[in-house]
Design an enzyme around this catalytic site. Structure first.
Site, mmCIF file in Angstrom:
data_model
loop_
_atom_site.group_PDB
_atom_site.id
_atom_site.type_symbol
_atom_site.label_atom_id
_atom_site.label_comp_id
_atom_site.label_asym_id
_atom_site.label_seq_id
_atom_site.Cartn_x
_atom_site.Cartn_y
_atom_site.Cartn_z
ATOM 1 C CE1 TYR A 153 -7.065 -53.162 26.828
ATOM 2 C CE2 TYR A 153 -8.169 -51.487 28.149
ATOM 3 C CZ TYR A 153 -8.216 -52.508 27.216
ATOM 4 O OH TYR A 153 -9.427 -52.870 26.683
ATOM 5 C CE LYS A 160 -12.710 -51.851 25.522
ATOM 6 N NZ LYS A 160 -13.667 -52.056 24.422
#
Ligand code: NAD
Length: 251
Positions: A153, A160
């Protein structure tokens, strides 16, 4: 009576019927809201034309340039007047950065992920606050890769984290206009964006297995929470990140 009767909501980021934003669109309509969609480019527009009613206003908005957000919101304002909320369901990182190690990313690819996935929310708030009614609401989508080192990720997890922080600062700043800003941290769902992550099948499997009942969250469940956050009954929820992942983050 719906939670969003007479409310106009802009939704940014419907790509197809698997999109989290599509779940939001369905829930908003079910709750009596009127939706306005923005799309990234002509290819996305052709996709939308296949399943979204012609009566729905659709406006082009590639968020890589904040000026496009300003122009798109001005067009929406001229066409439907002020709105009551915005769903921001947009993120992007170079596929090469969604594999291997964080140190493989470059300054340019890192900046690209930050621009599309974080700054676009700030620009959305900047131009959105000019066309959102008092007691309006902005909702964005995040993932627990912001807090945990999720395999592959990488730069998106860092983005994020920035997005969730931006939510808190924007919530503080837009409070002067009584506009609330919040994020939904959704469980993993197979969408176009997720397929960019290396071994995304493992990511979704892990997420589903850790859901308290072993069943992954649906876009309908995410959409219902978005409808709640956009509605007046969520007036006490400000600058928060709400997990909608069937408890995956607990385990
Ligand atoms: P999706 O592929 O359906 O949606 C992503 C959208 O981002 C697309 O509509 C795409 O056109 C748009 N986009 C990308 N670059 C853009 C640009 N430059 N200008 C305008 N639009 C642009 O995927 P999704 O999973 O529904 O993603 C929506 C949001 O949900 C993203 O922020 C994503 O990180 C987040 N999210 C997804 C999951 C998941 O598992 N799918 C989990 C948590 C959070």
């Amino acid at each position: 009576m719906g939670l969003l009767d007479n409310k106009k909501i802009i939704i940014m980021g419907v790509a197809n019927k698997s999109s989290l934003a599509f779940g939001c669109m369905q829930a908003i309509i079910e709750q009596g809201g009127q939706v306005i969609l923005t799309y990234q480019n002509e290819r996305m527009k052709r996709s939308l034309d296949r399943f979204v009613d012609d009566a729905v206003l659709k406006v082009e908005c590639d968020v890589s340039n904040p000026e496009n957000i300003k122009t798109a919101f001005a067009t929406i304002n001229q066409t439907v007047g002020k709105v009551d909320g915005i769903v921001h369901a947009i993120a992007y990182a170079d596929k090469r950065d969604l594999a291997n190690e964080v140190t493989d990313s470059t300054l340019d690819s890192f900046a690209l992920a930050q621009n599309i996935s974080v700054y676009s929310l700030i620009a959305t708030a900047k131009y959105g606050r000019e066309i959102i009614n008092e007691n309006g609401s902005i909702v964005t989508l995040t993932y627990m890769g912001s807090e945990r080192a999720i395999p592959n990720y990488n730069v998106m997890g860092i983005a994020k984290a920035g997005l969730e922080s931006a939510v808190r600062y924007l919530a503080r700043d837009l409070a002067s206009q009584a506009i609330r800003v919040n994020a939904i941290s959704a469980g993993a769902v197979k969408t176009l964006a997720v397929t960019g992550v290396k071994n995304h099948g493992d990511l979704i499997k892990m997420s589903n297995e850790r859901a308290v009942d072993g069943v992954g969250v649906t876009i309908e469940e995410v959409g219902n929470t978005a409808a709640f956050l956009l509605s007046p009954i969520a007036s006490g929820v400000v600058g928060d990140t709400i997990y909608v992942d069937k408890g995956t983050h607990l385990i």
